[in-house]
Motif scaffolding. Sequence first.
Motif, PDB file in Angstrom:
ATOM      1  N   LEU B  11      12.125  -3.095   0.711  1.00 60.04           N
ATOM      2  CA  LEU B  11      11.035  -2.261   0.203  1.00 60.04           C
ATOM      3  C   LEU B  11      11.250  -1.930  -1.269  1.00 60.04           C
ATOM      4  CD1 LEU B  11       8.447  -0.634   0.551  1.00 60.04           C
ATOM      5  CD2 LEU B  11       9.809   1.274   1.359  1.00 60.04           C
ATOM      6  N   ALA B  64      -4.098   3.374 -13.150  1.00 55.01           N
ATOM      7  CA  ALA B  64      -4.264   4.114 -11.890  1.00 55.01           C
ATOM      8  C   ALA B  64      -3.360   3.534 -10.803  1.00 55.01           C
ATOM      9  CB  ALA B  64      -5.715   4.061 -11.441  1.00 55.01           C
ATOM     10  N   VAL B  65      -3.396   2.209 -10.685  1.00 52.50           N
ATOM     11  CA  VAL B  65      -2.570   1.553  -9.658  1.00 52.50           C
ATOM     12  C   VAL B  65      -1.095   1.630 -10.072  1.00 52.50           C
ATOM     13  CG1 VAL B  65      -2.241  -0.581  -8.360  1.00 52.50           C
ATOM     14  CG2 VAL B  65      -4.512   0.036  -9.139  1.00 52.50           C
ATOM     15  N   THR B  67       0.381   3.894 -11.915  1.00 52.05           N
ATOM     16  CA  THR B  67       0.891   5.262 -11.731  1.00 52.05           C
ATOM     17  C   THR B  67       1.281   5.476 -10.277  1.00 52.05           C
ATOM     18  OG1 THR B  67      -0.701   5.969 -13.366  1.00 52.05           O
ATOM     19  CG2 THR B  67       0.325   7.693 -12.115  1.00 52.05           C
ATOM     20  N   ALA B  68       0.414   4.991  -9.388  1.00 47.08           N
ATOM     21  CA  ALA B  68       0.708   5.157  -7.966  1.00 47.08           C
ATOM     22  C   ALA B  68       1.965   4.397  -7.587  1.00 47.08           C
ATOM     23  CB  ALA B  68      -0.473   4.674  -7.133  1.00 47.08           C
ATOM     24  N   THR B  71       4.933   6.198  -8.957  1.00 44.41           N
ATOM     25  CA  THR B  71       5.244   7.381  -8.152  1.00 44.41           C
ATOM     26  C   THR B  71       5.961   6.964  -6.871  1.00 44.41           C
ATOM     27  OG1 THR B  71       3.250   8.407  -9.024  1.00 44.41           O
ATOM     28  CG2 THR B  71       4.217   9.428  -7.067  1.00 44.41           C
ATOM     29  N   LEU B  72       5.483   5.865  -6.299  1.00 47.01           N
ATOM     30  CA  LEU B  72       6.113   5.365  -5.077  1.00 47.01           C
ATOM     31  C   LEU B  72       7.573   4.966  -5.347  1.00 47.01           C
ATOM     32  CD1 LEU B  72       5.830   4.548  -2.114  1.00 47.01           C
ATOM     33  CD2 LEU B  72       5.089   2.311  -2.865  1.00 47.01           C
ATOM     34  N   ILE B 407       6.893   2.017   8.480  1.00 43.05           N
ATOM     35  CA  ILE B 407       6.263   2.447   7.216  1.00 43.05           C
ATOM     36  C   ILE B 407       6.513   1.406   6.137  1.00 43.05           C
ATOM     37  CG2 ILE B 407       6.147   4.292   5.497  1.00 43.05           C
ATOM     38  CD1 ILE B 407       7.446   6.044   7.779  1.00 43.05           C
ATOM     39  N   LEU B 411       3.724  -0.312   3.959  1.00 41.64           N
ATOM     40  CA  LEU B 411       3.706  -0.232   2.490  1.00 41.64           C
ATOM     41  C   LEU B 411       3.649  -1.618   1.865  1.00 41.64           C
ATOM     42  CD1 LEU B 411       6.196   2.658   1.702  1.00 41.64           C
ATOM     43  CD2 LEU B 411       3.910   2.428   0.772  1.00 41.64           C
ATOM     44  N   VAL B 414       0.162  -2.947   2.189  1.00 41.05           N
ATOM     45  CA  VAL B 414      -0.734  -2.286   1.226  1.00 41.05           C
ATOM     46  C   VAL B 414      -0.481  -2.816  -0.183  1.00 41.05           C
ATOM     47  CG1 VAL B 414      -1.236  -0.090   0.085  1.00 41.05           C
ATOM     48  CG2 VAL B 414      -1.087  -0.205   2.558  1.00 41.05           C
ATOM     49  N   TYR B 415       0.789  -2.901  -0.526  1.00 43.39           N
ATOM     50  CA  TYR B 415       1.159  -3.396  -1.846  1.00 43.39           C
ATOM     51  C   TYR B 415       0.648  -4.818  -2.070  1.00 43.39           C
ATOM     52  CZ  TYR B 415       4.120  -0.666  -4.960  1.00 43.39           C
ATOM     53  OH  TYR B 415       4.577   0.188  -5.900  1.00 43.39           O
ATOM     54  N   ILE B 418      -3.149  -4.508  -2.597  1.00 48.54           N
ATOM     55  CA  ILE B 418      -3.739  -3.680  -3.648  1.00 48.54           C
ATOM     56  C   ILE B 418      -3.920  -4.446  -4.966  1.00 48.54           C
ATOM     57  CG2 ILE B 418      -1.743  -2.538  -4.760  1.00 48.54           C
ATOM     58  CD1 ILE B 418      -4.650  -0.558  -3.400  1.00 48.54           C
ATOM     59  N   ILE B 421      -6.947  -6.805  -4.592  1.00 50.98           N
ATOM     60  CA  ILE B 421      -8.164  -5.978  -4.525  1.00 50.98           C
ATOM     61  C   ILE B 421      -8.507  -5.449  -5.925  1.00 50.98           C
ATOM     62  CG2 ILE B 421      -9.145  -3.802  -3.651  1.00 50.98           C
ATOM     63  CD1 ILE B 421      -7.587  -4.258  -1.060  1.00 50.98           C
ATOM     64  N   THR B 422      -7.477  -5.020  -6.630  1.00 51.94           N
ATOM     65  CA  THR B 422      -7.709  -4.497  -7.983  1.00 51.94           C
ATOM     66  C   THR B 422      -8.260  -5.595  -8.890  1.00 51.94           C
ATOM     67  OG1 THR B 422      -5.938  -2.910  -7.659  1.00 51.94           O
ATOM     68  CG2 THR B 422      -6.612  -3.310  -9.922  1.00 51.94           C
TER      69      THR B 422
END
Lengths: 309, 442
Positions: B11, B64-65, B67-68, B71-72, B407, B411, B414-415, B418, B421-422
């Motif tokens: 991860l 935006a992506v 930053t997320a 943060t992760l 999880i 994750l 999702v990663y 994302i 998708i972006t």
Amino acid sequence: MNALYIFNISIFAVFFTLFTIEVGIALQILLGNNKIAEMIRYITPIWEITGTFAVFFVMNFIATFPSAIAIIGTAYVAPLLIAALFFIFRNAFLAYGIYYKGSSSRVYLKVYGLATLITGFLVISVLSSAISGFGINLGTDSINLFTLFVNPFFLIILVSVIFISLMLNSVIFHTDKEPVYFLIGIIGIIMALLDMHYYLNYAFINLLQGVPLLLLVIIVFPVRMASAIKRSAISMIVPFVWMFLIIILFSYATYPYWFGKEINATSYLSLTATGTYVSYITIIGGALLTIALIYFVYISYFKSKKAYS
Amino acid sequence: MLSVLDFDRFLMGFSLGVHIILASIGIALPVIIILAEFLGIRKKDKIYTTLAKRLSLILIVLFAVGTASGTLVALELFLLWPKFMALVGQVAILPVYIEVFAFFLEAIFLAIYMLSWDSFDNKYVHVFFGVLVGIGGAASAILITMLNSFMNTPNGFNISTYLSTGRIVGVNPLAIFSTPATGIEVSHVLATSYFAGAFIFCAYMAYRLLKCDPKYKEYYMKGLKITFSLVVIATFFSVVTGIISINSLASIQPEKYAALEANLFTRSNASEIIGGILINGTLRDYFSIPGLQSALLGSSNAVAPGLNEFPKSTWPPLIVHDTFDLMVFLGFGFGLFVLIVLVLQLIRKKPFEKRWILYLIVIAGGVAVLLLELGWMTAEVGRQPWIIYNVMLVSEAANYSTSIIPIVIGLIVVYALILPITAIMLKMLFRDRELSKELGIP
């Protein structure tokens, strides 16, 4: 109270103030409030800063309570990682929703709203567990997810935060039925107080010591509600200050304990020279940040002529 | 069967692998935007201004992506490696902590930048906000890399006391700013971030030039020239700092150096080993250039450290030798390609008019990202099994809570989703903003 502790609480209070307002906006988006456009205009410049304050709090927590990382990190890994996952959705879909002008932007905003609410649910569950001790087994540094999510302390706090966030939004955006939302917010505060009285009596007694500040906080809103300043620029700042003070008060009340009264947090404070430098950096960086944020508010809400979006 | 530790590792590696791409864009893109806006004002050229505006939209969405994901990564550091962060919190937190303020600088002034187009009579004020965004991004990279330097060459506390008693004493929180690895690692990371970030947009401009309506050619050509200028400078510094970086490893992290060079034994007048697989303690299927490794270390008699000096239990996985070779091969190939295009441009042969060069630039964009990943993979896997070299093993620092396994899988899914998708969202975003309207052409 130790300066590091005060800084930590203050940073948390700023983050949670911004986040509470956002939770309210997320709820309104999902409920289809007719002031969504205004709310999006408000949130467009600020959402990145809310996220940055979340990181600021995490880093400050690590610097302030380094030896507590093993407990918190090990026990709450699952809810916090899931919260981080939804935080990715929150950021991505808000950006899509704001900048994409097609008909599906409303769908993206709804995904953002849902992701924000789930993030809020998880963050508040961890916070309330860290305060009350519900759901955590300190002997094994593990959590029981069912107890974490289904315990009276957390559920009351959750409802209370939602009520307060609705009140704040109503005041900021002048939504319909403002007095009703004001009443809901007051109910939220009373619920939080009763929750503390019942489950954290020591904190409730501490809270009573803050009566003068509590009175000040209570007075702020009627002043804000007065029609003379209702639509003025200052009136937008009042809800922030009010929520900030409320969180400071509640944080002060629980000092210095975590997990009910199981752990004295001061025993985890940074004892090395690092803590001193962290204090200096927080003061200098915080002062610069405050100046930058004041300028940001000025540009974003008062000076900006044209945004490229 | 994968262990919890493997999930932790996977991860973290996966998150960092995604984040460094977004971070590199976040570092390089503001520079491209500033240059475009500056040229737009200076030359009163609407094409440059439009370029700056449209790229700033990409920046905010990717921010935006990014930053997320940042943060992760920050959360993962303390959730997956709690013992590591407990030590960092007491000894080496300052750069990471200051980085939060750099992050604020970036976030606040990016918001201001986006909201204040045409808000000032002096248009350079707006450019200045862009400069602050760029400074914030670069400062974040510098400060975060300092923590990585600490992981490679720890200092700032009494290590022997820590190893024998577990107590943290003799803390000098400022020492992390000057570990033996800091200077060179920071320089290399910064140069390669600008390189990869700029090349992604260089490739994008080249792709659009190949596909676009002729009326937009000038727009994309100007974009290509700006991005390529940054690529040239960044490539030069990436190569120089890369060479210094590998040589410095011989003294500051000899074990990693030996693994990267596949040196099983310490020797002078060492050959440069290229390729090869280690089977039963013997290196096979490689070829070597006699004396080159020692020569690169300074002289033909220079001693190249070997893995024989270290216990086998602390050897890094020797796959790093191959990732390192591939990185060097691609890096030098890149350097050569950039040099050729630069020379063609200088002698006015109009390289960007040649379709084969544009195709190569598009391919090179993907290779640039691969290079970035290979570099980080080599650096991080090369430090294994240590999370802090010679102080703390990865296995000692890990969180063994089994609850993270589902999880982690979530994750990663999702990663993995994302970014595509972006990319689709960005495409849709620009589909509704007609370039011709913004450029004011029919």
